[in-house]
Design a protein around this motif. Structure first.
Motif, short mmCIF file in Angstrom:
data_model
loop_
_atom_site.label_atom_id
_atom_site.label_comp_id
_atom_site.label_asym_id
_atom_site.label_seq_id
_atom_site.Cartn_x
_atom_site.Cartn_y
_atom_site.Cartn_z
N VAL A 2 1.14 -0.98 0.10
CA VAL A 2 0.19 -0.32 0.04
C VAL A 2 0.91 1.38 -0.04
N GLN A 3 0.71 2.57 -0.90
CA GLN A 3 1.48 3.19 -1.12
C GLN A 3 0.09 4.43 -0.38
N LEU A 4 0.57 5.00 0.70
CA LEU A 4 0.07 6.47 1.56
C LEU A 4 0.82 8.01 0.88
N VAL A 5 -0.07 9.11 0.87
CA VAL A 5 0.44 9.66 0.44
C VAL A 5 -0.19 10.98 0.37
N GLU A 6 0.04 12.07 2.06
CA GLU A 6 -0.80 12.92 2.52
C GLU A 6 -0.30 14.12 2.23
N SER A 7 -1.70 14.60 3.06
CA SER A 7 -0.91 16.37 1.53
C SER A 7 -2.30 17.37 2.39
N GLY A 8 -1.77 18.61 2.67
CA GLY A 8 -2.09 19.63 3.02
C GLY A 8 -2.14 20.91 3.96
N GLY A 9 -1.10 19.97 4.67
CA GLY A 9 -0.29 20.01 5.85
C GLY A 9 0.30 21.99 5.62
N SER A 25 -3.01 3.62 -2.78
CA SER A 25 -3.05 3.00 -3.24
C SER A 25 -2.76 1.32 -3.15
N GLY A 26 -2.80 0.78 -4.17
CA GLY A 26 -2.51 -0.43 -4.34
C GLY A 26 -2.34 -1.89 -3.57
N ARG A 27 -3.95 -1.53 -2.89
CA ARG A 27 -4.76 -2.39 -2.17
C ARG A 27 -6.13 -1.77 -2.20
N THR A 28 -6.92 -3.04 -2.08
CA THR A 28 -8.34 -2.53 -1.87
C THR A 28 -8.84 -1.30 -0.77
N PHE A 29 -8.73 -0.34 -0.91
CA PHE A 29 -9.01 0.32 0.44
C PHE A 29 -9.86 0.59 1.04
N SER A 30 -11.51 0.03 0.50
CA SER A 30 -12.17 0.14 0.91
C SER A 30 -12.84 -0.88 2.06
N SER A 31 -11.66 -1.87 2.30
CA SER A 31 -11.51 -2.82 3.43
C SER A 31 -10.75 -2.59 4.50
N TYR A 32 -10.59 -1.73 4.66
CA TYR A 32 -10.00 -1.56 6.29
C TYR A 32 -9.63 -0.59 6.55
N ALA A 33 -9.66 -0.38 7.48
CA ALA A 33 -9.75 1.09 8.48
C ALA A 33 -8.62 1.43 8.12
N MET A 34 -8.96 2.86 9.19
CA MET A 34 -7.34 3.66 8.72
C MET A 34 -7.83 4.41 9.65
N TYR A 105 -5.76 2.82 18.48
CA TYR A 105 -5.00 3.62 19.18
C TYR A 105 -3.23 3.37 19.58
N SER A 106 -3.42 2.27 19.16
CA SER A 106 -1.93 1.84 19.15
C SER A 106 -0.93 1.73 17.65
N THR A 107 -0.02 2.25 17.87
CA THR A 107 0.81 2.28 16.19
C THR A 107 0.70 0.87 15.65
N GLY A 108 0.78 0.32 16.38
CA GLY A 108 1.45 -0.92 16.35
C GLY A 108 0.56 -2.57 15.40
N ARG A 109 -0.91 -1.59 15.72
CA ARG A 109 -1.89 -2.34 14.62
C ARG A 109 -2.12 -1.60 13.55
N TYR A 110 -1.47 -1.06 12.92
CA TYR A 110 -1.37 -0.39 12.07
C TYR A 110 -0.01 -0.61 10.46
N ASP A 111 -0.36 -0.69 9.78
CA ASP A 111 1.11 -1.97 8.85
C ASP A 111 1.62 -0.62 7.75
N TYR A 112 1.10 0.43 7.60
CA TYR A 112 1.26 1.09 6.06
C TYR A 112 1.06 3.00 6.38
N TRP A 113 2.17 3.06 6.04
CA TRP A 113 2.30 4.54 7.01
C TRP A 113 2.46 5.47 6.27
N GLY A 114 2.66 6.58 5.54
CA GLY A 114 2.68 7.94 4.24
C GLY A 114 3.98 8.20 4.69
N GLN A 115 4.60 9.44 4.49
CA GLN A 115 5.85 10.25 5.53
C GLN A 115 5.27 11.15 5.98
#
Length: 123
Positions: A2-9, A25-34, A105-115
């Protein structure tokens, strides 16, 4: 993968608003929480908000409850963070991430991160 790109800061005065976006992008987005997290200089990364796969359930950190709103558009593969009534203590790099299960609430329960995208709130 999965690729994640943040913007708007950016730089905003206290009391102002910003809207962050996260494009996935890269995986079925609607299948997971964010989730959104933030990290200020010298501090640990902390939970901000999360949203389930459909957008029907959201959770927030107490520090942002009532000021921030998380939302998603599965048709656009995007998640958003509307930030109102910003305070100097909201200054941080903001990250979006994909949640694979367990506590939001835990960072350890998230697998892909943006920059990350920098948010700076001046007093």
């Amino acid at each position: 993968q999965v690729q994640l790109v943040e913007s708007g800061g950016g730089l905003v005065q206290a009391g102002g608003s910003l809207r962050l976006s996260c494009a996935a992008s890269g995986r079925t987005f609607s299948s997971y929480a964010m989730g959104w997290f933030r990290q200020a200089p010298g501090k640990e990364r902390e939970f901000v908000a999360a949203i389930n796969w459909s957008g029907g359930s959201t959770v927030y950190a107490d520090s942002v409850k009532g000021r921030f709103t998380i939302s998603r558009d599965n048709a656009k593969n995007a998640v958003y963070l509307q930030m109102n009534s910003l305070k100097p203590e909201d200054t941080a790099v903001y990250y979006c991430a994909t949640h694979y299960g367990g506590s939001y609430y835990s960072t350890g329960r998230y697998d892909y991160w943006g920059q990350g995208t920098q948010v700076t709130v001046s007093s």
